[in-house]
Design an enzyme around this catalytic site. Structure first.
Site, mmCIF file in Angstrom:
data_model
loop_
_atom_site.group_PDB
_atom_site.id
_atom_site.type_symbol
_atom_site.label_atom_id
_atom_site.label_comp_id
_atom_site.label_asym_id
_atom_site.label_seq_id
_atom_site.Cartn_x
_atom_site.Cartn_y
_atom_site.Cartn_z
ATOM 1 N N GLY A 299 -0.525 -3.923 -5.072
ATOM 2 C CA GLY A 299 -0.277 -2.780 -4.751
ATOM 3 C C GLY A 299 0.449 -2.710 -3.458
ATOM 4 C CG ASN A 300 4.042 -1.103 -2.206
ATOM 5 O OD1 ASN A 300 4.136 0.383 -2.743
ATOM 6 N ND2 ASN A 300 4.801 -1.441 -3.495
ATOM 7 N NE ARG A 301 0.020 -1.541 4.543
ATOM 8 C CZ ARG A 301 -1.727 -1.285 5.412
ATOM 9 N NH1 ARG A 301 -2.228 -0.691 4.533
ATOM 10 N NH2 ARG A 301 -1.886 -2.823 5.640
ATOM 11 C CB SER A 302 5.318 3.147 -1.566
ATOM 12 O OG SER A 302 5.428 4.144 -1.713
#
Ligand code: CTP
Length: 448
Positions: free
Chosen positions: A229-232
């Protein structure tokens, strides 16, 4: 005109006297003097004047009950008490004076006065004998003892037919007492977020526009429990959806992983992976007047997803494959449709985002490669910009023009400015379509 209450928040408490109808005039005078007015009414007061009248004048929801919560779940009268520059109770009934003198906070006006450290101004109104009764006079003295300013009632004809002292002071005199109580004091709480909410300005300049916006990050599964995933957080995309809805647009929000509330009023489509988001965007495209790809789509996903949870071993090597570039594909489809129809308006306005770290030098090339009308580039490594922040500093890239750096703004403000630009591109595409030479029309006059 002099505005002695400019920037002030005044809580106007109204209790159940026939003179309650004069509170509307007082509210009007306070507003004309520059104040924002939050009305709190006892239940009995609503028998004499409708809350609708005061809501229309003040553009704020009237507080009627100490148990009431604001839409964001804060306790209404406490927010009012903590942010008011002054509380003015007009008219104040004999019962209310008694309740206040004894701290009996069973109505919202008493509760607000008990909870505030702001100056309190009280304008009693009642029948002559009631006002002269030692109980009432004793209560008025106790209120003076609290430091409250009393605006004495006037002598004149009363509702009973009697001519006596008990008539509510003229609204102008009450206004004067409020101004006097605040002289020399700074505005107590200028931050609108910390005040009871005012009605948002109603705009409908985007009515008729269907905006499709993606937001949040995608989660690319590794096994049944793990993902890349990512930090968005989705905050920027959701702010765009909310701003568009507030301006009358219809909104489809295609959401990956978000950690902010869904935009209220949008059609919500869940799209947790890049593949799901691609399907959702392509499905929404034919109906879209504008596509805003604010989602942080994974660029890579595991080539194979393990059926069972991967056990801890000596180590793990994941083979990743690139995901589809959704924006580039959607843009290709959209331009293709407009070109086939020979109609520039037969496609949505295309907006991309580019999250970079360090330099935005690649942004113009990215805008050209993805054939977007607008690209919002930001440096996510800069403080105050990027993931999870309330603010953003972006540079707007429009193909063929110098990049425009925007100042550090609230994400909602970035959203509104971006929507202004989207509306301008939409209008330009529609105008080009209207100005097409007649030769563009099919020679046989048939419909396309
Ligand atoms: N985007 C997309 N599909 C992907 C990756 C990105 O539609 N698989 C969209 C994003 O939503 C964003 C824009 O493309 O609007 C730019 O994303 P970004 O990750 O900055 O660009 P990339 O195409 O991944 O380019 P690079 O990897 O070179 O930075």
């Amino acid at each position: 005109m002099e505005r002695p209450l400019a920037g002030r928040l005044i809580v106007l408490g109204i209790t159940g006297s026939i003179a309650a109808y004069k509170a509307a005039e007082l509210a009007r005078l306070l507003i004309a003097a520059g104040a924002e007015v939050q009305v709190a009414m006892s239940r009995t007061a609503t028998a004499f004047i409708g809350p609708l009248t005061l809501e229309t004048l003040t553009r704020r929801t009237v507080m009627l009950d100490p148990l009431e919560l604001l839409p964001d779940r804060r306790i209404g009268h406490i927010v009012a008490a903590d942010s008011a520059d002054a509380v003015v109770v007009a008219p104040a009934t004999a019962r209310w004076l008694g309740a206040m003198a004894n701290g009996l906070a069973d109505d919202v006006v008493t509760a607000t006065c008990l909870a505030t450290t702001a100056p309190v101004i009280v304008a009693p109104a009642m029948d002559g004998e009631m006002y002269l009764h030692p109980a009432t006079q004793g209560n008025v003295e106790r209120l003076r003892g609290f430091g409250y300013a009393i605006v004495e009632p006037e002598t004149g004809p009363l509702a009973s037919g009697q001519v006596a002292r008990g008539r509510l002071a003229e609204p102008a005199a009450i206004l004067g007492a409020v101004v006097g109580a605040l002289a020399g004091r700074p505005v107590r709480e200028p931050d609108p977020e910390r005040r009871p909410p005012a009605a948002r300005e109603v705009r409908d300049d985007l009515a008729g526009l269907h905006l499709v916006v993606t937001a949040g990050g995608t989660a690319e599964p590794i096994d049944p429990v793990r993902f890349i995933g990512n930090r968005s957080t989705g905050r920027m995309g959701v702010a765009i959806a909310e701003a568009a809805l507030a301006r009358g647009a219809r909104v489809t929000a295609i959401l990956g992983m978000t950690s902010v509330p869904d935009p209220d009023g949008a059609t919500i489509v869940r799209a947790p992976t890049a593949a799901a988001m691609r399907m959702a965007v392509i499905a929404a495209l034919p109906e879209a007047d504008a596509l805003v790809m604010a989602a942080a789509v994974a660029d890579f996903r595991p080539r194979a997803v393990a059926d069972g949870k991967l056990a801890r071993g000596a180590g793990l090597v994941l083979e990743l494959e690139p995901t589809e570039d959704i924006l580039a594909e959607a843009s290709g489809l959209a331009h293709g449709r407009a070109e086939r129809a020979a109609d520039p308006s037969a496609r949505p306005v295309l907006v991309g985002f580019a999250a970079e770290t360090g330099s935005l030098a690649r942004a113009p090339e990215k805008a050209a490669r993805k054939r977007v009308d607008l690209l919002v580039a930001n440096d996510v490594a800069e403080p105050g910009s990027g993931f999870g922040t309330e603010t953003n500093r972006v540079t707007l890239v429009t193909p063929g023009r110098e990049p425009e750096p925007w100042p550090l703004l609230a994400k909602r403000e970035v959203a509104d400015r971006l929507l202004d630009r989207i509306a301008a591109v939409r209008a330009a595409l529609d105008a080009q379509s209207a100005e097409r030479p007649a030769a563009d029309a099919p020679a046989d006059g048939s419909e396309r």
